[in-house]
Write a protein that holds these residues in place. Structure first.
Motif, PDB file in Angstrom:
ATOM      1  N   PHE A 161       0.963  -1.213   0.180  1.00  0.00           N
ATOM      2  CA  PHE A 161      -0.064   0.059   0.034  1.00  0.00           C
ATOM      3  C   PHE A 161       0.917   1.050   0.048  1.00  0.00           C
ATOM      4  CE2 PHE A 161      -2.479   2.979   3.258  1.00  0.00           C
ATOM      5  CZ  PHE A 161      -3.146   3.605   2.069  1.00  0.00           C
ATOM      6  N   LYS A 162       1.769   1.446   0.802  1.00  0.00           N
ATOM      7  CA  LYS A 162       2.781   2.340   0.953  1.00  0.00           C
ATOM      8  C   LYS A 162       3.703   2.472  -0.460  1.00  0.00           C
ATOM      9  CE  LYS A 162       2.894   2.327   5.890  1.00  0.00           C
ATOM     10  NZ  LYS A 162       3.657   1.877   6.865  1.00  0.00           N
ATOM     11  N   GLU A 163       3.978   1.528  -0.929  1.00  0.00           N
ATOM     12  CA  GLU A 163       4.912   1.502  -2.133  1.00  0.00           C
ATOM     13  C   GLU A 163       4.062   1.885  -3.223  1.00  0.00           C
ATOM     14  OE1 GLU A 163       6.271  -2.443  -2.652  1.00  0.00           O
ATOM     15  OE2 GLU A 163       7.693  -2.557  -1.209  1.00  0.00           O
ATOM     16  N   SER A 164       2.786   1.667  -3.280  1.00  0.00           N
ATOM     17  CA  SER A 164       1.700   2.367  -4.361  1.00  0.00           C
ATOM     18  C   SER A 164       1.455   3.702  -4.241  1.00  0.00           C
ATOM     19  CB  SER A 164       0.602   1.487  -4.207  1.00  0.00           C
ATOM     20  OG  SER A 164      -0.418   1.889  -5.054  1.00  0.00           O
ATOM     21  N   LYS A 165       1.432   3.972  -2.859  1.00  0.00           N
ATOM     22  CA  LYS A 165       1.305   5.552  -2.811  1.00  0.00           C
ATOM     23  C   LYS A 165       2.471   6.272  -3.186  1.00  0.00           C
ATOM     24  CE  LYS A 165      -0.975   7.317   0.699  1.00  0.00           C
ATOM     25  NZ  LYS A 165      -1.505   7.719   2.028  1.00  0.00           N
ATOM     26  N   LEU A 166       3.526   5.685  -2.984  1.00  0.00           N
ATOM     27  CA  LEU A 166       4.995   6.570  -3.357  1.00  0.00           C
ATOM     28  C   LEU A 166       4.868   6.423  -4.929  1.00  0.00           C
ATOM     29  CD1 LEU A 166       7.724   7.662  -2.451  1.00  0.00           C
ATOM     30  CD2 LEU A 166       8.747   5.265  -2.207  1.00  0.00           C
ATOM     31  N   ARG A 167       4.794   5.361  -5.489  1.00  0.00           N
ATOM     32  CA  ARG A 167       4.707   5.467  -6.924  1.00  0.00           C
ATOM     33  C   ARG A 167       3.700   6.260  -7.392  1.00  0.00           C
ATOM     34  NH1 ARG A 167       4.716  -0.276  -6.538  1.00  0.00           N
ATOM     35  NH2 ARG A 167       2.563  -0.419  -6.827  1.00  0.00           N
ATOM     36  N   ARG A 168       2.505   6.664  -6.890  1.00  0.00           N
ATOM     37  CA  ARG A 168       1.605   7.598  -7.464  1.00  0.00           C
ATOM     38  C   ARG A 168       2.313   8.796  -7.386  1.00  0.00           C
ATOM     39  NH1 ARG A 168      -4.363   5.718  -5.295  1.00  0.00           N
ATOM     40  NH2 ARG A 168      -4.055   3.599  -5.613  1.00  0.00           N
ATOM     41  N   ALA A 169       2.798   9.281  -6.054  1.00  0.00           N
ATOM     42  CA  ALA A 169       3.299  10.472  -5.887  1.00  0.00           C
ATOM     43  C   ALA A 169       4.364  10.967  -6.908  1.00  0.00           C
ATOM     44  CB  ALA A 169       3.754  10.616  -4.449  1.00  0.00           C
ATOM     45  N   GLU A 170       5.277   9.726  -7.133  1.00  0.00           N
ATOM     46  CA  GLU A 170       6.403   9.917  -8.174  1.00  0.00           C
ATOM     47  C   GLU A 170       5.913  10.179  -9.369  1.00  0.00           C
ATOM     48  OE1 GLU A 170       8.528   6.304  -7.423  1.00  0.00           O
ATOM     49  OE2 GLU A 170       9.760   7.342  -5.925  1.00  0.00           O
ATOM     50  N   PRO A 343      -1.491  -2.645 -11.138  1.00  0.00           N
ATOM     51  CA  PRO A 343      -0.691  -1.458 -10.538  1.00  0.00           C
ATOM     52  C   PRO A 343      -0.292  -0.146 -11.328  1.00  0.00           C
ATOM     53  CG  PRO A 343       0.471  -3.679 -10.551  1.00  0.00           C
ATOM     54  CD  PRO A 343      -0.446  -3.789 -11.599  1.00  0.00           C
ATOM     55  N   ARG A 344      -0.820  -0.100 -12.550  1.00  0.00           N
ATOM     56  CA  ARG A 344      -0.573   0.887 -13.162  1.00  0.00           C
ATOM     57  C   ARG A 344      -1.917   1.796 -13.590  1.00  0.00           C
ATOM     58  NH1 ARG A 344       2.851  -0.154 -18.679  1.00  0.00           N
ATOM     59  NH2 ARG A 344       2.819   2.065 -18.365  1.00  0.00           N
ATOM     60  N   ILE A 345      -2.842   1.508 -13.109  1.00  0.00           N
ATOM     61  CA  ILE A 345      -4.137   2.005 -13.647  1.00  0.00           C
ATOM     62  C   ILE A 345      -4.154   3.579 -13.249  1.00  0.00           C
ATOM     63  CG2 ILE A 345      -5.233  -0.031 -13.668  1.00  0.00           C
ATOM     64  CD1 ILE A 345      -6.844   0.978 -10.968  1.00  0.00           C
ATOM     65  N   PHE A 346      -3.509   4.031 -12.190  1.00  0.00           N
ATOM     66  CA  PHE A 346      -3.553   5.453 -11.457  1.00  0.00           C
ATOM     67  C   PHE A 346      -2.408   6.158 -12.238  1.00  0.00           C
ATOM     68  CE2 PHE A 346      -5.980   3.362  -8.450  1.00  0.00           C
ATOM     69  CZ  PHE A 346      -7.040   4.007  -8.248  1.00  0.00           C
ATOM     70  N   GLU A 347      -1.360   5.502 -13.245  1.00  0.00           N
ATOM     71  CA  GLU A 347      -0.362   6.199 -13.680  1.00  0.00           C
ATOM     72  C   GLU A 347      -0.739   7.141 -14.908  1.00  0.00           C
ATOM     73  OE1 GLU A 347       2.632   3.462 -15.073  1.00  0.00           O
ATOM     74  OE2 GLU A 347       3.152   2.847 -13.038  1.00  0.00           O
ATOM     75  N   PRO A 348      -0.236   8.174 -14.927  1.00  0.00           N
ATOM     76  CA  PRO A 348      -0.697   9.183 -16.277  1.00  0.00           C
ATOM     77  C   PRO A 348      -0.440   8.590 -17.326  1.00  0.00           C
ATOM     78  CG  PRO A 348       0.855  10.258 -14.387  1.00  0.00           C
ATOM     79  CD  PRO A 348       0.798   8.877 -13.964  1.00  0.00           C
ATOM     80  N   TYR A 349      -1.294   8.912 -18.335  1.00  0.00           N
ATOM     81  CA  TYR A 349      -0.991   8.442 -19.572  1.00  0.00           C
ATOM     82  C   TYR A 349      -1.226   6.745 -19.975  1.00  0.00           C
ATOM     83  CZ  TYR A 349       2.135  12.069 -18.434  1.00  0.00           C
ATOM     84  OH  TYR A 349       2.840  13.185 -18.223  1.00  0.00           O
TER      85      TYR A 349
END
Length: 417
Positions: A161-170, A343-349
């Motif tokens: 969960f924390k890793e996912s939030k960090l990826r989103r922030a990045e 894991p990528r659905i919230f990533e831009p583009y």
């Protein structure tokens, strides 16, 4: 202690009953201490003998997974003890020699309401019934001989969960830099193109009877549509990175969702998609910016529509009130999200559609974060998907009755002021 007990056992025939009783008590105390230590661990521990029968498990395992009824007098294969089919299958294949990996990350879902039988792990821990467990199998060795196996079970839900939030922030940080460049390099030229297109249209309109002019006018119309589409993409990029001026108003969330859904009903009916609602009557009013929450809801509903575009189905929208949070669930009966995409659905583009900028869920994520809430997803491939929005409901300031010496009158004072 081990050497002491070995020496004591060798002298056992020479010990009297009191000494034997003391020795047994000492061994029992050592065993109890070991059991306490193992039960106090955060990891689950299971031990199997050389025939793969369960011979020990600690308390954390019982908290992490549902287990079959244990009978100490009957030998049980270790995988048969575990009810979860995914963990069961991994252990069975490993001990049968069909699985080489000694470590696996497995989602266990003990919810009886949301896609039972295993659900792909959402990028966030959205339900206590859904956990991501890391299962590791290690040989149990004594005197350089393998006498069984030790299975270590770790709950890595919060870690992921924390890793996912960090990826989103990045991702959002990288989007900020890119969008600034996009705004500078594209938006200004688009403005110039629009102005010149308007001038061309005026010239064409003066000669509208000319056949060539009509053909040019059609081409100009197409160009204008494409310019508007590009302009919308730029605006979406800018929205995703610029600070948003939210205007919060207390709203009846159930009524607001109903009004939003009504806007999309003709479109959904045409796609043979039904809408069901299950609203909590206990839901208090929630402070939201209607413009942006409506944008988020429309995006999620249209995504659900896309997932069911070929087969039709049902979209269910539900609300709950729990732990001072308003919860909105948008569930579809579509194709679900494959594990490698999730894991990528919230990533831009990122998008699986043939159209669109792939920034819809990124914007939705930002909108909910600006509201102090969160958004997560539960999905099962070929079964459906549930997006879960949580919005905080601040506790109202406590009131105290302060007595005034003016007859029987009293006034209410806010202790938070």
């Amino acid at each position: 202690m081990k050497n002491f007990i070995k020496k004591a056992v060798k002298r056992l025939p020479k010990l009297d009953s009191n000494q034997i009783a003391d020795l047994i008590s000492l061994i029992a105390d050592e065993y109890e201490l070991l059991e306490i230590v193992l039960d106090s661990m955060t990891e689950g521990v299971m031990v199997a003998d050389k025939n793969d029968n369960l011979i020990f498990l600690n308390t954390p395992v019982k908290r992490m997974m549902r287990l079959a009824n244990l009978n100490e007098n009957v030998e049980q294969k270790i995988w048969k003890v575990i009810k979860d089919p995914h963990v069961n299958d991994f252990l069975r294949k490993y001990f049968a020699g069909e699985e080489e990996n000694k470590t696996a990350s497995i989602v266990v879902n003990y919810s009886d309401t949301v896609f039972p039988g295993g659900s792909s792990f959402a990028s966030e821990a959205s339900s206590p019934a859904i956990k991501l467990l890391e299962i590791t199998i290690m040989p149990l060795v004594k005197n350089n001989v393998t006498i069984g196996n030790v299975i270590i079970v770790r709950d890595i839900t919060d870690k992921k969960f924390k890793e996912s939030k960090l990826r989103r922030a990045e991702s959002l940080a990288s989007l900020t830099t890119l969008a600034a460049g996009v705004a500078h390099e594209i938006k200004n030229p688009l403005g110039s193109i629009s102005i010149y297109l308007q001038m061309i249209e005026k010239t064409i309109n003066k000669n509208s009877s000319n056949k060539v002019s009509k053909e040019i006018k059609e081409s100009v119309s197409i160009i204008k549509e494409e310019v508007e589409r590009l302009n919308k993409v730029v605006i979406d990029f800018l929205f995703a990175v610029k600070p948003v001026n939210m205007i919060f108003i207390d709203e009846d969330l159930n009524n607001f969702i109903t009004e939003t859904v009504e806007l999309l009903l003709p479109e959904l009916k045409n796609a043979e998609i039904k809408v069901e609602t299950d609203f909590s009557p206990k839901l208090p009013r929630v402070a939201i910016d209607k413009r942006y929450i409506k944008q988020t809801l429309i995006n999620l509903i249209q995504n659900a529509e896309f997932a069911m575009r070929a087969i039709g189905g049902v979209i269910k929208i539900a609300t709950e009130y729990k732990d001072n949070q308003a919860i909105i669930k948008v569930t579809d009966t579509g194709t679900g999200i494959p594990d490698h995409i999730l894991p990528r659905i919230f990533e831009p583009y990122f998008t699986t559609k043939d159209f669109g900028s792939g920034i819809g869920l990124t914007i939705s994520y930002k909108i909910i974060k600006e509201h102090g809430g969160d958004i997560s997803v539960i999905t099962k491939e070929n079964k459906g998907t549930t997006f879960i929005i949580t919005l905080p409901i601040p506790e109202k300031g406590q009131k105290l009755l302060a007595w005034q010496n003016k007859g029987d009158a009293h006034e209410i004072f806010d202790i938070n002021s």
